[in-house]
Design an enzyme around this catalytic site. Structure first.
Site, PDB file in Angstrom:
ATOM      1  CD1 TRP A  41      50.998  42.973  38.478  1.00  0.00           C
ATOM      2  CD2 TRP A  41      50.024  43.242  36.488  1.00  0.00           C
ATOM      3  NE1 TRP A  41      49.634  42.997  38.677  1.00  0.00           N
ATOM      4  CE2 TRP A  41      49.012  43.158  37.470  1.00  0.00           C
ATOM      5  CE3 TRP A  41      49.650  43.427  35.167  1.00  0.00           C
ATOM      6  CZ2 TRP A  41      47.651  43.251  37.166  1.00  0.00           C
ATOM      7  CZ3 TRP A  41      48.296  43.523  34.855  1.00  0.00           C
ATOM      8  CH2 TRP A  41      47.311  43.435  35.843  1.00  0.00           C
ATOM      9  N   GLY A  68      43.880  38.773  39.900  1.00  0.00           N
ATOM     10  CA  GLY A  68      42.888  38.261  38.964  1.00  0.00           C
ATOM     11  C   GLY A  68      43.518  37.873  37.645  1.00  0.00           C
ATOM     12  CB  ALA A 101      51.998  42.719  31.824  1.00  0.00           C
ATOM     13  CE  LYS A 117      48.255  33.438  39.178  1.00  0.00           C
ATOM     14  NZ  LYS A 117      49.079  33.845  38.010  1.00  0.00           N
ATOM     15  CG  ASP A 163      45.092  34.774  38.218  1.00  0.00           C
ATOM     16  OD1 ASP A 163      45.508  34.853  37.048  1.00  0.00           O
ATOM     17  OD2 ASP A 163      45.650  35.337  39.175  1.00  0.00           O
ATOM     18  NE  ARG A 170      57.567  37.333  33.407  1.00  0.00           N
ATOM     19  CZ  ARG A 170      58.141  38.364  33.989  1.00  0.00           C
ATOM     20  NH1 ARG A 170      58.533  38.279  35.248  1.00  0.00           N
ATOM     21  NH2 ARG A 170      58.334  39.499  33.330  1.00  0.00           N
ATOM     22  CD  GLU A 230      56.961  36.036  42.406  1.00  0.00           C
ATOM     23  OE1 GLU A 230      57.388  35.255  43.277  1.00  0.00           O
ATOM     24  OE2 GLU A 230      57.242  37.245  42.402  1.00  0.00           O
TER      25      GLU A 230
END
Length: 330
Positions: free
Chosen positions: A12, A134, A138, A189, A242, A253, A274
């Site tokens: 990113w 948002g 990448a 999210k 998102d 991911r 994450e």
């Protein structure tokens, strides 16, 4: 044009750097790995994160924090969310006094429960701190494909000015002053994407996935508002937008991680997701606010090995029936 420093040479950070260089900004990336920095400078690629994508020749990367931050007008924090505090502390001695700071990682600090802007502000209290979030992959941004995101700053005027200066023909920024809403939507999210991925990996069908996205959004909105977000922010790019992207593509991911969990595959070699770090602290925050979040709760149980994907399906489907939108019932 601005002098932009990007702290984090992953997918990113590198993609944002490429986008802003193409718009005429002077951009330097800071990365811990000197080999990655050398590759960006000499081969104009970052194969470990972005494959064969060609990066602009003018993009510079360095493992030297002082050089990376020299004369920076804008500093983007794009290292993984759980590393943000450490990166901010390392940047403190080198940061220009007038630099504007923007959090770009999506996640809640799993030690303190703080949002990314709060983590940065604790280490760098004399700077204005905002957030960029948002629906954005990448892989799309580095190729120059059209992308729209939200930039939130403490004042709408500041957000508008920065959004105008950073927008171009491939990346468009919308301005907001709801820093909490933009961050919480972007963080939660990831958890929902893992849950929907588990559903996909468990072979539960498209109808179940649509239901999980919808009910996951309801949880995301309830908890975000309890934490101080505005409801309309959650309907925007950094919330619903998102969520839809992250729950619908294996480029995510978090979604891919969930698929692996749901299908019983080994996840030890997968890239950072994450949502794995966010899910437990998010449930703790929900408990403090007395907000019901069964999708998040069940995802945590599956990720911790306390429940199988099939047991999660049964648990969610056998819950007591209730009104879909109780706050709207007369």
């Amino acid at each position: 044009m601005s002098r932009i420093s990007i702290l984090g040479a992953g997918a990113w950070g590198t993609a944002l750097a490429a986008a802003f260089v193409r718009q005429g900004h002077h951009v330097r990336i800071w990365g811990r790995n000197s080999r990655t920095c050398d590759e960006i400078n000499s081969a104009h690629t970052n194969r470990a994160y972005l494959g064969n994508a060609r990066l602009p020749d003018a993009l510079e990367a360095t493992p030297d924090m002082d050089r990376a931050l020299a004369k920076a007008d804008i500093v983007l924090f794009v290292a993984p969310a759980q590393s943000t505090g450490d990166v901010a502390a390392q940047a403190a001695a080198h940061l220009p006094a007038a630099a504007v700071l923007i959090a770009c990682a999506k996640g809640i600090d799993n030690r303190s429960g703080q949002m990314q802007t709060e983590v940065i502000a604790d280490e760098l209290p004399d700077h204005s701190v905002g957030v960029l979030s948002g629906p954005s992959f990448a892989a799309d941004v580095v190729r120059g494909l059209p992308t729209a995101v939200t930039l939130a700053m403490p004042t709408l005027a500041d957000a508008q000015a920065l959004a105008e200066s950073l927008s171009g023909d491939a990346i468009r920024l919308y301005a907001s002053d709801d820093i909490t809403g933009v961050q919480v939507g972007g963080s939660l999210k990831n958890v929902m994407a893992i849950a929907v991925g588990i559903c996909r990996g468990g072979g539960m069908g498209a109808s179940a996935e649509a239901a999980l996205i919808t009910r996951g959004y309801a949880e995301l909105a309830r908890l975000s508002v309890a934490m101080g977000a505005r409801p309309e922010t959650l309907m925007g790019l950094s919330g619903l937008g998102d969520l839809v992207l992250t729950c619908s593509s294996e480029l995510s991911r978090n979604f891919s991680y969930g698929i692996a969990v749901g299908s019983g595959r080994d996840v030890s070699g997968l890239k950072l997701a994450e949502g794995v770090y966010t899910v437990t602290i998010a449930n703790q925050i929900a408990d403090r606010h007395q907000i019901s979040c069964p999708v998040m709760r069940t995802a945590d149980l599956v990720l911790s090995g306390k429940m199988s994907a099939d047991e999660a399906r049964i648990a969610l489907m056998s819950r007591p029936v209730k009104a879909e939108n109780p706050e709207a019932q007369g």
